[in-house]
Structure formats: structure tokens, C-alpha cells
Scaffold this motif. Structure first.
Motif, PDB file in Angstrom:
ATOM      1  N   ILE A 191       0.801  -0.999   0.060  1.00  0.00           N
ATOM      2  CA  ILE A 191      -0.158  -0.134  -0.023  1.00  0.00           C
ATOM      3  C   ILE A 191       1.064   1.169  -0.077  1.00  0.00           C
ATOM      4  N   ALA A 192       2.083   1.151   0.833  1.00  0.00           N
ATOM      5  CA  ALA A 192       2.934   2.230   0.810  1.00  0.00           C
ATOM      6  C   ALA A 192       3.346   2.435  -0.521  1.00  0.00           C
ATOM      7  N   ALA A 193       3.973   1.512  -1.033  1.00  0.00           N
ATOM      8  CA  ALA A 193       4.478   1.609  -2.701  1.00  0.00           C
ATOM      9  C   ALA A 193       3.574   2.212  -3.534  1.00  0.00           C
ATOM     10  N   LYS A 194       2.405   1.704  -3.574  1.00  0.00           N
ATOM     11  CA  LYS A 194       1.220   2.319  -4.345  1.00  0.00           C
ATOM     12  C   LYS A 194       1.005   3.825  -4.224  1.00  0.00           C
ATOM     13  N   LEU A 195       0.990   4.283  -2.752  1.00  0.00           N
ATOM     14  CA  LEU A 195       0.828   5.538  -2.412  1.00  0.00           C
ATOM     15  C   LEU A 195       1.997   6.430  -2.802  1.00  0.00           C
ATOM     16  N   ASP A 196       3.263   5.759  -2.907  1.00  0.00           N
ATOM     17  CA  ASP A 196       4.180   6.455  -3.568  1.00  0.00           C
ATOM     18  C   ASP A 196       4.543   6.748  -5.292  1.00  0.00           C
ATOM     19  N   GLY A 197       3.490   6.124  -5.739  1.00  0.00           N
ATOM     20  CA  GLY A 197       3.234   6.321  -7.318  1.00  0.00           C
ATOM     21  C   GLY A 197       3.860   5.238  -8.009  1.00  0.00           C
ATOM     22  N   ALA A 198       4.090   3.977  -7.315  1.00  0.00           N
ATOM     23  CA  ALA A 198       4.748   2.935  -8.019  1.00  0.00           C
ATOM     24  C   ALA A 198       3.793   2.401  -8.872  1.00  0.00           C
ATOM     25  N   ASN A 199       3.844   2.343 -10.338  1.00  0.00           N
ATOM     26  CA  ASN A 199       3.036   1.446 -11.102  1.00  0.00           C
ATOM     27  C   ASN A 199       3.270  -0.063 -10.941  1.00  0.00           C
ATOM     28  N   GLY A 200       2.477  -0.893 -11.783  1.00  0.00           N
ATOM     29  CA  GLY A 200       2.173  -2.242 -11.503  1.00  0.00           C
ATOM     30  C   GLY A 200       3.504  -2.997 -11.805  1.00  0.00           C
ATOM     31  N   ALA A 201       4.058  -2.662 -12.749  1.00  0.00           N
ATOM     32  CA  ALA A 201       5.444  -3.351 -12.887  1.00  0.00           C
ATOM     33  C   ALA A 201       6.521  -3.080 -12.035  1.00  0.00           C
ATOM     34  N   THR A 205       8.163  -6.047  -9.487  1.00  0.00           N
ATOM     35  CA  THR A 205       9.582  -6.343  -9.396  1.00  0.00           C
ATOM     36  C   THR A 205      10.150  -5.836  -8.317  1.00  0.00           C
ATOM     37  N   HIS A 206      10.017  -4.796  -7.782  1.00  0.00           N
ATOM     38  CA  HIS A 206      10.436  -4.119  -6.465  1.00  0.00           C
ATOM     39  C   HIS A 206      10.119  -4.351  -5.198  1.00  0.00           C
ATOM     40  N   SER A 207       8.723  -4.679  -4.921  1.00  0.00           N
ATOM     41  CA  SER A 207       8.021  -4.908  -3.842  1.00  0.00           C
ATOM     42  C   SER A 207       7.432  -6.352  -3.574  1.00  0.00           C
ATOM     43  N   ILE A 208       6.808  -6.698  -4.709  1.00  0.00           N
ATOM     44  CA  ILE A 208       6.179  -8.124  -4.136  1.00  0.00           C
ATOM     45  C   ILE A 208       7.059  -9.151  -4.747  1.00  0.00           C
ATOM     46  N   LEU A 209       7.736  -9.160  -5.693  1.00  0.00           N
ATOM     47  CA  LEU A 209       8.414 -10.453  -6.160  1.00  0.00           C
ATOM     48  C   LEU A 209       9.521 -10.822  -5.143  1.00  0.00           C
TER      49      LEU A 209
END
Length: 298
Positions: A191-201, A205-209
Motif C-alpha cells: 500500500i505504501a509503494a502504491k501511495l508512493d506512485g509505483a506502477n504495476g510493473a 518487481t521491486h516490492s512483491i517479487l
């Protein structure tokens, strides 16, 4: 004045040290790892370990039994087949072929499976529905039967066997990646990464994988053993590796008519397949048990 320590410093092992400590407690996994390392050694150093060329024929030594039997000779440790070829050399070179083909299959299946699983996990609606229904259709058919059907369409041969087995393994990666992504999407770091503006890719690659690697590693080990069995089965049916390639399934296929006259020509390659698959499964069980604590910490 020197500082006096009342308590003894206790080093805290790192993440991978903890993993290795947990893995070592699994006796079966350690035994499987030892056998697997020996098999990998045979595969990597086949030209050095094999006493003969796997296709060389010794016409004066047809169907000679293994060296430890009464009629065996030391030159042929595991005996010879119906064409006088050294069975030990064929098994050693076959380990390179069988493991190499299985590694290629798993690599292809993992790459496409992770990609499709990420798309299904990060998207909603018709895209996710279409991907998962296609995967369900593939999973509804037994893997070997589906591989035979695919080869019947595209034709027999080694490259086609790789593609066919890879296709039947892709759904397993898709399902596990999608399921773990759905689970991770509700966690704070995503959620924090999404609020920071990260797109799906970038989010994947950087948060979930990095956080879904443990179940993926276990799935790779399971897919590897399945690939070995399926490739050997296709070779046995004459749909995979073709003679005189020393692939284990092909060796079995060529020797099945001599199971009574020369049983070692069938028993030994069958044992090679059994020991390899069993070793990989034991390693996979150890990985699953050792990685569970990491997985639970998410």
C-alpha cells in the motif's frame, strides 16, 4: 580504562544462515541434497567421468552384465546394452541431457508462468478471468497426456518435447504467483509503494517479487522433478529425444525388449530416474520446511 562486559555477545545469524540451520535439521533433505550433488557432478563432468563415448559400439561385448556379476568385466562397470554400448557412459551422459532438458523446461515455464501470474494478480476483470480460465483448462488434463497431445500437433523431437512439457507446467507457476500477489496486495508495504506512485510493473518487481520468492523456489523444485519424469516418459514413447541420444527415457525404450535377457539395461536407467526424482523431491520438502518461517514473516 577498558570497558568490562558483563554479558557475552551472542551473534545473531543472518536470514540465510537461519535458513541453512533449519534445512540441515531435515535429514531426508540433506540426504537428497547429497545424491543430487553427485548427479549434478556426473552431469557437469560427463566427458571426464565416462570411460567411453555413449554411442560407441563394442560388437564383441553385446549385453554384458555389470562388472560385479560373475560374467561381468571391469571395463564395463554397469554392463553393456544390446548394441554393445557401455551403459555407465550412457547413464552419465544421460544425466547431462535429462537434467539440462529439465532445467530448460523449468526456466521457460517459470518465466512465462511468473509473467502471466503477475498480470493476473495485478489486473482485474476480463484479463484475469481469461488467463485463469485458460490455466484451469490446461490443469484439467493430465500433464503427460496434454504433452503427448501437443507433440502430436507440433511433431515429435527434442525441442518440441521441451515446449510441450513447459506448457503443461506454466499453470502451476501462474496460480501460485497470482495467489501470493493477491495476499501481498493488502499488506502495508505494498500500500505504501502504491501511495508512493509505483506502477504495476515496478510494484511487482521491486516490492512483491522479493517477498514471494520462497514459494516460487519450492515450486521450481517440484516442477523440476515433474519435468524429468515427463521428458523421460516422452523419450520412452519415442516422442522426445531420439536414438542414439543417451536420454534416460530413450535408453529405457530401447532396452524394454531385452528385460528378460538383459534386465540391467532396464533396471539401471530406471533407478537413475527414480533416484534423481526422489532426491529432488526430498530437497523440495526440505526447502518448503526451511522457508515456511520466512514466508510467515512476509
Amino acid at each position: 580504562m577498558s570497558e568490562v562486559k558483563i554479558y557475552k555477545d551472542t551473534p545473531i545469524p543472518g536470514r540465510w544462515q537461519q535458513f541453512w540451520q533449519r534445512y540441515r535439521r531435515h535429514k531426508g533433505a540433506m540426504l537428497g541434497l547429497m545424491f543430487l550433488l553427485v548427479i549434478l557432478m556426473f552431469a557437469l563432468f560427463s566427458p571426464l567421468l565416462a570411460p567411453h563415448d555413449p554411442t560407441e559400439q563394442f560388437s564383441q561385448f553385446l549385453r554384458y552384465p555389470p562388472a560385479w556379476t560373475e560374467k561381468g568385466i571391469n571395463e564395463f562397470l554397469l554392463g553393456t546394452d544390446d548394441l554393445g554400448r557401455d551403459l555407465f557412459s550412457r547413464i552419465v551422459y544421460g544425466s547431462r541431457l535429462s537434467l539440462g532438458l529439465s532445467a530448460a523446461v523449468v526456466l521457460i515455464a517459470a518465466l512465462f508462468g511468473i509473467l502471466l501470474g503477475a498480470i493476473a494478480g495485478l489486473s482485474k476483470g476480463i484479463i484475469e478471468f481469461a488467463i485463469m480460465r485458460i490455466m484451469d483448462i490446461i490443469l484439467a488434463v493430465p500433464s503427460l497426456l496434454l504433452a503427448i497431445v501437443i507433440i502430436a500437433i507440433i511433431g515429435p523431437g527434442l525441442p518440441n518435447a521441451i515446449y510441450a512439457v513447459a506448457i503443461v507446467l506454466i499453470p502451476h507457476f501462474v496460480r501460485i504467483v497470482r495467489a501470493t500477489i493477491k495476499e501481498e496486495m493488502n499488506k502495508d508495504y505494498v500500500i505504501a509503494a502504491k501511495l508512493d506512485g509505483a506502477n504495476g510493473a515496478r510494484l511487482f518487481t521491486h516490492s512483491i517479487l522479493p517477498n514471494i520468492l520462497p514459494p516460487l523456489i519450492v515450486q521450481v523444485s517440484l516442477a523440476f522433478s515433474t519435468a524429468i519424469v515427463d521428458i523421460a516418459a516422452l523419450g520412452f514413447l519415442g516422442l522426445g529425444a531420439q536414438p542414439p541420444n543417451p536420454e534416460w527415457g530413450t535408453i529405457l525404450s530401447q532396452s524394454r525388449d531385452f528385460i528378460q535377457l538383459a534386465p540391467w539395461t532396464v533396471t539401471i536407467p530406471g533407478l537413475a530416474i527414480l533416484i534423481t526424482v526422489l532426491s529432488i523431491n526430498l530437497v523440495g520438502d526440505g526447502l518448503r520446511d526451511a522457508l515456511d518461517p520466512m514466508e510467515s514473516r512476509g
